[in-house]
Enzyme design. Structure first.
Site, PDB file in Angstrom:
ATOM      1  N   LYS A   1       0.863  -1.185   0.000  1.00  0.00           N
ATOM      2  CA  LYS A   1       0.000   0.000   0.000  1.00  0.00           C
ATOM      3  C   LYS A   1       0.893   1.226   0.000  1.00  0.00           C
ATOM      4  O   LYS A   1       2.038   1.161   0.435  1.00  0.00           O
ATOM      5  CB  LYS A   1      -0.872   0.005   1.259  1.00  0.00           C
ATOM      6  CG  LYS A   1      -2.111   0.856   1.130  1.00  0.00           C
ATOM      7  CD  LYS A   1      -3.189   0.127   0.374  1.00  0.00           C
ATOM      8  CE  LYS A   1      -4.497   0.864   0.372  1.00  0.00           C
ATOM      9  NZ  LYS A   1      -5.603  -0.013  -0.029  1.00  0.00           N
TER      10      LYS A   1
HETATM   11  P1  NAD Z   1     -12.789   7.802  -2.999  1.00  0.00           P
HETATM   12  O1  NAD Z   1     -11.729   8.819  -2.860  1.00  0.00           O
HETATM   13  O2  NAD Z   1     -13.356   7.558  -4.351  1.00  0.00           O
HETATM   14  O3  NAD Z   1     -13.987   8.184  -2.008  1.00  0.00           O
HETATM   15  C1  NAD Z   1     -13.766   8.444  -0.655  1.00  0.00           C
HETATM   16  C2  NAD Z   1     -15.047   8.974  -0.063  1.00  0.00           C
HETATM   17  O4  NAD Z   1     -14.864   9.102   1.363  1.00  0.00           O
HETATM   18  C3  NAD Z   1     -15.448  10.359  -0.563  1.00  0.00           C
HETATM   19  O5  NAD Z   1     -16.846  10.404  -0.767  1.00  0.00           O
HETATM   20  C4  NAD Z   1     -15.058  11.269   0.594  1.00  0.00           C
HETATM   21  O6  NAD Z   1     -15.819  12.467   0.657  1.00  0.00           O
HETATM   22  C5  NAD Z   1     -15.354  10.369   1.765  1.00  0.00           C
HETATM   23  N1  NAD Z   1     -14.701  10.809   2.998  1.00  0.00           N
HETATM   24  C6  NAD Z   1     -13.434  11.264   3.143  1.00  0.00           C
HETATM   25  N2  NAD Z   1     -13.230  11.658   4.428  1.00  0.00           N
HETATM   26  C7  NAD Z   1     -14.383  11.408   5.089  1.00  0.00           C
HETATM   27  C8  NAD Z   1     -14.793  11.603   6.424  1.00  0.00           C
HETATM   28  N3  NAD Z   1     -13.964  12.095   7.337  1.00  0.00           N
HETATM   29  N4  NAD Z   1     -16.059  11.240   6.770  1.00  0.00           N
HETATM   30  C9  NAD Z   1     -16.920  10.730   5.842  1.00  0.00           C
HETATM   31  N5  NAD Z   1     -16.571  10.537   4.559  1.00  0.00           N
HETATM   32  C10 NAD Z   1     -15.321  10.863   4.191  1.00  0.00           C
HETATM   33  O7  NAD Z   1     -12.190   6.452  -2.353  1.00  0.00           O
HETATM   34  P2  NAD Z   1     -12.618   4.958  -2.659  1.00  0.00           P
HETATM   35  O8  NAD Z   1     -11.715   4.420  -3.699  1.00  0.00           O
HETATM   36  O9  NAD Z   1     -14.092   4.881  -2.832  1.00  0.00           O
HETATM   37  O10 NAD Z   1     -12.186   4.242  -1.296  1.00  0.00           O
HETATM   38  C11 NAD Z   1     -13.034   4.241  -0.163  1.00  0.00           C
HETATM   39  C12 NAD Z   1     -12.597   3.156   0.806  1.00  0.00           C
HETATM   40  O11 NAD Z   1     -12.647   1.893   0.153  1.00  0.00           O
HETATM   41  C13 NAD Z   1     -11.176   3.280   1.333  1.00  0.00           C
HETATM   42  O12 NAD Z   1     -11.121   2.801   2.660  1.00  0.00           O
HETATM   43  C14 NAD Z   1     -10.392   2.365   0.426  1.00  0.00           C
HETATM   44  O13 NAD Z   1      -9.189   1.896   1.039  1.00  0.00           O
HETATM   45  C15 NAD Z   1     -11.390   1.248   0.239  1.00  0.00           C
HETATM   46  N6  NAD Z   1     -11.179   0.434  -0.963  1.00  0.00           N
HETATM   47  C16 NAD Z   1     -11.165   1.004  -2.200  1.00  0.00           C
HETATM   48  C17 NAD Z   1     -11.006   0.195  -3.309  1.00  0.00           C
HETATM   49  C18 NAD Z   1     -11.071   0.736  -4.716  1.00  0.00           C
HETATM   50  O14 NAD Z   1     -11.045  -0.068  -5.650  1.00  0.00           O
HETATM   51  N7  NAD Z   1     -11.188   2.022  -4.929  1.00  0.00           N
HETATM   52  C19 NAD Z   1     -10.800  -1.194  -3.163  1.00  0.00           C
HETATM   53  C20 NAD Z   1     -10.826  -1.730  -1.874  1.00  0.00           C
HETATM   54  C21 NAD Z   1     -11.019  -0.900  -0.793  1.00  0.00           C
END
Ligand code: NAD
Length: 426
Positions: free
Chosen positions: A111
């Site tokens: 990561k």
């Molecule tokens: P993203 O950047 O597309 O979205 C993140 C979201 O979280 C946004 O809507 C943002 O406004 C919100 N956010 C940020 N700070 C916040 C807070 N303090 N309170 C409430 N909401 C808040 O990110 P993503 O890719 O959707 O990833 C989201 C989660 O999923 C992360 O934990 C990431 O590690 C996990 N994840 C993502 C993927 C992927 O393929 N993108 C895969 C596995 C896990």
């Protein structure tokens, strides 16, 4: 406008180690394998300068942690966020090792990220940050070494810049051999049809497996989502396809609530035209952030940051299921309370594994110079996740434990087998 506090506390790393030790004790993990997996293989910290639009130079901190590669190249996302530091990155890298192992993929765990609030920078500045970070990582990443992907605040555009920078620093004749240094690229740049929705799709595939196991009909069920980015939106989209009802959403700009239902596509359009946030959405009421997790609903999908469900809110949760789209959204105390209260948790390393599984097919597609159709990709993700769900539930049953520990044990069994068969050099 009130901004929810990023509830980062020293904890994600402690959580992941506690979870690991608990599973290792229960299964009787080999002592040597336990020592190897308790530490990370490599931790890279880079500090790199970037020229801003006004000519100033800023220096950024970036990280890449490579936990374990016994099953294959390191694999895991890159995060652009102010909370990125070496400890959080370490925790997230370790989770990736378990996730890839549980999903049966030929990958280890890594990561990385940059400590930055991307909303404060122009597109040109973000491009230069990304390219300079890629350059600073150098040969530490590569298609058969360590393959980053999108995570919080990184997207296909950023992946395209990474692939282009990485390939451009190699001999031109090897350019196409380097395309799969990252996954989650735009489709025109070697990306996979369906990778955009893979994680959210997988979250819903896991929820479907849960509903089947429990004999629950998902149509009409109320759900709430924290984070309306890649994972939150797509999970909501696929839940709506099942006629479930989205009643509240929280993101970095606040919380909105409508007991009559929030239209996911309409909200998605609003976010697209509103600097990526839900604030100001007209068809829902704005409510206090602290009320979010306590709302009346059947399913909660945390899809933002870590340590969001804790002892401060777990007692008040009304949902029957927490489907962990985010990594590490439930801390150890929060989980204990939820389990005591009989609330099910589909653990992150299972629930959000659709992302890394999609990434695997993108990597294969690039390696084989193929193009997969979206319906094939989604079918392959469903099969892998259904198998992982079954393995988790069966392992939990065998060891008379919770699903998270079951998922850990299933992952650790696979890694242990590899070490015991192969031995440790020299
Ligand atoms: P993203 O950047 O597309 O979205 C993140 C979201 O979280 C946004 O809507 C943002 O406004 C919100 N956010 C940020 N700070 C916040 C807070 N303090 N309170 C409430 N909401 C808040 O990110 P993503 O890719 O959707 O990833 C989201 C989660 O999923 C992360 O934990 C990431 O590690 C996990 N994840 C993502 C993927 C992927 O393929 N993108 C895969 C596995 C896990």
């Amino acid at each position: 406008m009130e901004k929810p506090k990023d509830k980062k506390k020293p904890g994600m790393y402690e959580n992941v180690l506690k979870q690991f030790n608990h599973a290792a004790d229960l299964m009787g993990l080999d002592d040597g394998v336990r020592k190897i997996l308790a530490s990370t293989n490599t931790e890279i910290s880079v500090h790199f300068p970037v020229k801003m639009d006004d000519g100033r130079i800023e220096v950024f901190n970036g990280y890449r942690v490579q936990h374990n590669n016994s099953l294959g190249p390191y694999k895991g996302g890159l995060r652009f966020h102010p909370t990125v530091d070496i400890t959080a990155t370490r925790a997230l890298a370790i989770w990736m090792t378990w996730k890839s192992a549980l999903a049966g993929l030929p990958y280890g765990g890594g990561k990385g990220g940059v400590t930055i609030d991307p909303s404060l920078y122009s597109k040109g500045e973000l491009e230069r940050v990304t390219r300079r970070f890629t350059y600073a990582l150098g040969e530490n990443i590569g298609p058969d070494v360590d393959i980053p992907a999108p995570d919080v605040n990184t997207n296909p555009q950023i992946m395209a810049w990474i692939a282009d920078t990485f390939a451009s620093t190699k001999s031109p004749s090897t350019r196409m051999l380097n395309l799969h240094v990252v996954t989650g690229k735009p489709v025109g740049s070697g990306g996979l049809k369906g990778r955009d929705r893979a994680t959210g799709y997988g979250v819903v595939a896991s929820i479907k497996s849960w509903a089947k196991l429990k004999g629950i009909e998902l149509a009409g069920k109320k759900f709430i989502v924290q984070g309306f980015g890649n994972v939150g939106f797509w999970a909501s989209h696929f839940m709506m396809e099942l006629d479930a009802k989205l009643v509240a959403v929280q993101d970095a700009s606040g919380t909105i609530f409508n007991p009559g239902g929030i239209d996911t596509e309409k909200l998605h359009n609003h976010v697209g035209n509103n600097q990526g946030v839900i604030n100001g959405y007209p068809d829902a009421e704005k409510i206090d952030n602290d009320k979010f997790f306590l709302l009346d609903c059947d399913i909660i999908i945390p899809a933002a940051l870590g340590n969001q469900i804790t002892e401060s809110n777990a007692h008040g949760i009304k949902a029957r299921l927490i489907a962990e789209g985010a990594n590490g959204p439930t801390d150890i105390d929060g989980e204990r309370i939820l389990l005591e209260r009989g609330i099910d948790i589909i653990p992150d390393i299972l629930c959000n594994a659709g992302g890394v599984t999609g990434s695997y097919y993108e990597w294969l597609q690039n390696k084989r110079s193929e193009n997969y159709h979206m319906h094939i990709v989604l079918k392959m993700i469903t099969e892998k996740l259904n198998e992982a769900f079954e393995r988790t539930v069966n392992t939990a049953k065998k060891y008379n434990t919770d699903w998270r520990t079951g998922a850990y044990i299933a992952a650790l069994e696979r890694i242990q087998q590899t070490y015991l068969e192969r031995g440790v050099f020299p």
